[in-house]
Design a protein around this motif. Sequence first.
Motif, PDB file in Angstrom:
ATOM      1  N   PHE A  63       2.081  -6.553  14.539  1.00 16.02           N
ATOM      2  CA  PHE A  63       2.210  -7.115  13.065  1.00 16.02           C
ATOM      3  C   PHE A  63       3.341  -6.579  12.274  1.00 16.02           C
ATOM      4  N   PRO A  64       4.490  -7.359  12.615  1.00 22.90           N
ATOM      5  CA  PRO A  64       5.695  -6.999  11.818  1.00 22.90           C
ATOM      6  C   PRO A  64       5.736  -7.080  10.378  1.00 22.90           C
ATOM      7  N   ARG A  65       6.013  -6.045   9.640  1.00 23.77           N
ATOM      8  CA  ARG A  65       5.909  -5.902   8.183  1.00 23.77           C
ATOM      9  C   ARG A  65       7.045  -4.524   7.718  1.00 23.77           C
ATOM     10  N   THR A  66       7.255  -4.545   6.548  1.00 23.25           N
ATOM     11  CA  THR A  66       8.163  -3.216   6.097  1.00 23.25           C
ATOM     12  C   THR A  66       7.584  -2.057   5.915  1.00 23.25           C
ATOM     13  N   PHE A  67       7.984  -1.192   6.708  1.00 27.11           N
ATOM     14  CA  PHE A  67       7.704   0.380   6.660  1.00 27.11           C
ATOM     15  C   PHE A  67       8.730   1.146   5.789  1.00 27.11           C
ATOM     16  N   LEU A  68       8.341   1.692   4.693  1.00 29.22           N
ATOM     17  CA  LEU A  68       9.079   2.767   4.252  1.00 29.22           C
ATOM     18  C   LEU A  68       8.780   4.087   4.271  1.00 29.22           C
ATOM     19  N   ILE A  69       9.338   5.026   5.027  1.00 27.17           N
ATOM     20  CA  ILE A  69       8.817   6.322   5.685  1.00 27.17           C
ATOM     21  C   ILE A  69       9.654   7.595   4.997  1.00 27.17           C
ATOM     22  N   LEU A 128      -2.416   2.128   7.751  1.00 30.05           N
ATOM     23  CA  LEU A 128      -1.701   1.149   8.893  1.00 30.05           C
ATOM     24  C   LEU A 128      -2.740  -0.085   9.081  1.00 30.05           C
ATOM     25  N   VAL A 129      -4.104   0.188   9.051  1.00 28.73           N
ATOM     26  CA  VAL A 129      -4.801  -1.046   9.228  1.00 28.73           C
ATOM     27  C   VAL A 129      -4.953  -1.902   8.084  1.00 28.73           C
ATOM     28  N   SER A 130      -4.565  -1.581   6.855  1.00 29.66           N
ATOM     29  CA  SER A 130      -4.347  -2.459   5.805  1.00 29.66           C
ATOM     30  C   SER A 130      -3.569  -3.619   6.194  1.00 29.66           C
ATOM     31  N   ARG A 131      -2.430  -3.409   7.006  1.00 30.11           N
ATOM     32  CA  ARG A 131      -1.443  -4.427   7.416  1.00 30.11           C
ATOM     33  C   ARG A 131      -0.884  -5.224   6.304  1.00 30.11           C
ATOM     34  N   CYS A 132      -0.240  -4.289   5.217  1.00 29.18           N
ATOM     35  CA  CYS A 132       0.330  -4.998   3.939  1.00 29.18           C
ATOM     36  C   CYS A 132       1.606  -5.228   4.479  1.00 29.18           C
ATOM     37  N   ILE A 160       0.740  -1.328   0.009  1.00 29.05           N
ATOM     38  CA  ILE A 160       0.005   0.101   0.008  1.00 29.05           C
ATOM     39  C   ILE A 160       0.731   1.427   0.005  1.00 29.05           C
ATOM     40  N   PHE A 161       0.469   2.107  -0.668  1.00 33.51           N
ATOM     41  CA  PHE A 161       1.134   3.374  -1.048  1.00 33.51           C
ATOM     42  C   PHE A 161       0.319   4.627  -0.388  1.00 33.51           C
ATOM     43  N   ILE A 162       0.901   5.506   0.472  1.00 31.91           N
ATOM     44  CA  ILE A 162       0.198   6.318   1.087  1.00 31.91           C
ATOM     45  C   ILE A 162       1.109   7.745   0.870  1.00 31.91           C
ATOM     46  N   GLY A 217     -12.094  -1.110   2.026  1.00 28.91           N
ATOM     47  CA  GLY A 217     -10.828  -1.444   2.491  1.00 28.91           C
ATOM     48  C   GLY A 217     -10.716  -2.917   2.835  1.00 28.91           C
ATOM     49  N   ALA A 218     -11.951  -3.068   3.596  1.00 31.29           N
ATOM     50  CA  ALA A 218     -11.988  -4.535   4.526  1.00 31.29           C
ATOM     51  C   ALA A 218     -12.129  -5.568   3.414  1.00 31.29           C
ATOM     52  N   ASN A 219     -12.649  -5.241   2.135  1.00 30.36           N
ATOM     53  CA  ASN A 219     -13.137  -6.278   1.145  1.00 30.36           C
ATOM     54  C   ASN A 219     -11.757  -6.698   0.439  1.00 30.36           C
ATOM     55  N   PHE A 220     -10.940  -5.507   0.375  1.00 25.26           N
ATOM     56  CA  PHE A 220      -9.836  -5.739  -0.657  1.00 25.26           C
ATOM     57  C   PHE A 220      -8.466  -6.260   0.198  1.00 25.26           C
ATOM     58  N   TYR A 221      -8.304  -5.728   1.296  1.00 26.74           N
ATOM     59  CA  TYR A 221      -6.957  -6.163   1.982  1.00 26.74           C
ATOM     60  C   TYR A 221      -7.501  -7.254   3.124  1.00 26.74           C
ATOM     61  N   PRO A 222      -6.759  -8.555   2.846  1.00 27.05           N
ATOM     62  CA  PRO A 222      -7.041  -9.737   3.704  1.00 27.05           C
ATOM     63  C   PRO A 222      -6.574  -9.479   5.184  1.00 27.05           C
TER      64      PRO A 222
END
Length: 297
Positions: free
Chosen positions: A178-184, A143-147, A78-80, A99-104
């Motif tokens: 929920f560890p994942r990669t954040f690029l900020i 954040l809540v997409s948890r990609c 996801i790109f914000i 969003g709930a329908n698209f992101y698992p």
Amino acid sequence: MNIIQCEELSKSFGRRHALQRITCALDAEKIIGIIGRNGAGKSTLLNIFAGYLKPTNGSCRVFNENPFNNIHTASNMIFIDDQLSFSNYLSLEDILKMGANFYPNWQNELAYRMLDYAGIDLTLKHQQLSKGQSATFNLVYGLVSRCALTILDEPMNGMDEVIRTDFYRAILKEYLAFPRTFLISSHHLQEMETILEEILLIDEGTVIAHAPLDEFKEQLVLLNGPSEALAELLSEMEVYTQKTVTGTTSAIVNARKLFVSEEILRTKGITVSSLTASEVCKYLTSKKGRDIDAIFD
């Protein structure tokens, strides 16, 4: 494990070279700051990672695939940024439902709690939000997409200082949950450096530093002491800035080329001080011979 790998990556827009032969590898499950001055190429690089732009030369691989127009990459990323917008026919609550329908991994209840905390009315349309509210909603959405790959390009633009501080903590808490990669990418490095594990510093389209935060801060140091004692030492070093007042000199130097121990320096009245990550960025990207004070001399 590398989540992103770039080899000799370049991007041009006509005659303007936005990125020049960037080679880097970014590990998964880290919070990484993509740092640089305005126009350095940060947003261009992030848009290539997201698959929105195609490199002019070189290669970029995300999840070991070419990200450009790639469905697999898009479904795990996801790109914000501050240009993100949604249909003006939908309320914010409708947007969350979509969003709930698209992101698992979507966390709808968390979205409601965070937006309630920020005082954002979910019956409003996205276009009805102030700049700060829009930035807050967009960040919550990311954040809540948890990609697996969450890219935040200047996510705090428009937010006041209090809400920015709260949401830096929210990013860290989400990363721990929920560890994942954040690029900020952000201009507020001093505010957010406590949550970063690594910094990729870009200047004029090239990577000039890439290191864990602690190592990054150790690249430069501040020397302070009698001008006479420092004169010979500085003549043999890479000096980023230097000021002398009534016989005392202060200088920012490359720590890797400081071959004299602190103990020996102390005997000469010279102290060695560390810098913040923000200060290191400032001096590494400053053009030699340019000083705002000189304009007024």
